[in-house]
Design an enzyme around this catalytic site. Structure first.
Site, PDB file in Angstrom:
ATOM      1  N   CYS A  25       0.892  -1.156   0.000  1.00 16.03           N
ATOM      2  CA  CYS A  25       0.000   0.000   0.000  1.00 16.03           C
ATOM      3  C   CYS A  25       0.926   1.200   0.000  1.00 16.03           C
ATOM      4  O   CYS A  25       1.541   1.509   1.023  1.00 16.03           O
ATOM      5  CB  CYS A  25      -0.919   0.039   1.223  1.00 16.03           C
ATOM      6  SG  CYS A  25      -1.893   1.559   1.257  1.00 16.03           S
ATOM      7  N   CYS A  52      -0.450   4.100   2.528  1.00 17.62           N
ATOM      8  CA  CYS A  52      -0.442   3.926   3.983  1.00 17.62           C
ATOM      9  C   CYS A  52      -0.186   2.459   4.330  1.00 17.62           C
ATOM     10  O   CYS A  52       0.933   1.989   4.188  1.00 17.62           O
ATOM     11  CB  CYS A  52      -1.730   4.448   4.606  1.00 17.62           C
ATOM     12  SG  CYS A  52      -3.240   4.003   3.720  1.00 17.62           S
ATOM     13  N   SER A  53      -1.199   1.717   4.747  1.00 16.08           N
ATOM     14  CA  SER A  53      -0.955   0.341   5.168  1.00 16.08           C
ATOM     15  C   SER A  53      -2.160  -0.553   4.924  1.00 16.08           C
ATOM     16  O   SER A  53      -2.417  -1.468   5.687  1.00 16.08           O
ATOM     17  CB  SER A  53      -0.575   0.307   6.646  1.00 16.08           C
ATOM     18  OG  SER A  53      -1.619   0.883   7.411  1.00 16.08           O
ATOM     19  N   CYS A  54      -2.921  -0.280   3.858  1.00 22.14           N
ATOM     20  CA  CYS A  54      -4.102  -1.089   3.550  1.00 22.14           C
ATOM     21  C   CYS A  54      -3.678  -2.547   3.373  1.00 22.14           C
ATOM     22  O   CYS A  54      -2.693  -2.837   2.694  1.00 22.14           O
ATOM     23  CB  CYS A  54      -4.792  -0.555   2.305  1.00 22.14           C
ATOM     24  SG  CYS A  54      -5.408   1.125   2.528  1.00 22.14           S
TER      25      CYS A  54
HETATM   26 FE    FE Z   1      -3.310   2.020   3.013  1.00 24.70          FE
END
Ligand code: FE
Length: 210
Positions: free
Chosen positions: A112, A115-117
């Protein structure tokens, strides 16, 4: 303790450090939602508890089934949420879930960049490196270089595809089934499926020599 809102009964109880700006914002939003009666503290707690219960063993179960059942794999590739529901796994995240298969022709790796999906409903919480700016920025520019740091070196004739997750789209990599597992049971196969192989930075484990 929760000095900022001494009267707030919903304050996280585990915090033992000063609140960061981000935590203040989350806390403020949560407090408002609860005050307005839109959610309850118990709902929040239950959701956190539910998320904490997820782990890569769920994803491994899905992959092992896909390895032994080609019809299931086809359904997984066509509609991942519906397919995992067959195994009794509810993907509670609102984002779409897309399964992709690593083969002798193509190797997928997931990131991602924003961010951190991550498919938390199947794999639990993402590892720290997945959230790092280092991984997020470099894997798109030099996927083979980053994969090599994980000890993964797809042959030169294999196409490496980087999949960028979003708030609306999460990916599950179906790693290639390891050689020499023809007679291996579904439960034993699941033990060969690691978290990193479902993100695509590693292959599935090969069975230990007996
Ligand atoms: Fe994300």
């Amino acid at each position: 303790m929760h000095d900022d809102h001494p009267d707030n009964p919903h304050a996280p109880v585990a915090r033992d450090h000063p609140m960061t700006e981000f935590e203040r914002r989350v806390d403020a939003v949560q407090t408002l939602l609860i005050e307005k009666g839109l959610i309850t503290a118990d709902q929040v707690r239950r959701r956190v508890e539910e998320m904490d219960s997820r782990s890569p063993t769920l994803g491994a179960k899905v992959i092992a089934r896909a390895w032994v059942d080609p019809a299931f794999k086809a359904r997984l590739l066509a509609d991942a949420k519906a397919a995992i529901a067959e195994l009794g796994i509810e993907f509670t995240q609102e984002a779409a879930l897309v399964a992709v298969e690593n083969t002798q022709k193509v190797h997928h790796v997931v990131v991602c960049t924003l961010c951190s999906c991550y498919p938390r409903g199947l794999l639990g919480y993402p590892p720290d490196w997945y959230k790092s700016l280092n991984y997020r920025s470099r894997v798109v520019v030099d996927p083979r270089g980053v994969l090599k740091e994980f000890g993964t070196e797809p042959p030169p004739d294999v196409e490496v595809r980087v999949l960028d997750s979003t708030a609306d789209m999460r990916y599950l990599v179906i790693p290639a089934r390891p050689a020499g597992t023809e007679g291996t049971s579904e439960a034993e196969l699941a033990e060969l499926v690691t978290r990193d192989s479902m993100i695509g930075v590693a292959q599935a484990r090969t069975p230990a020599l007996r």
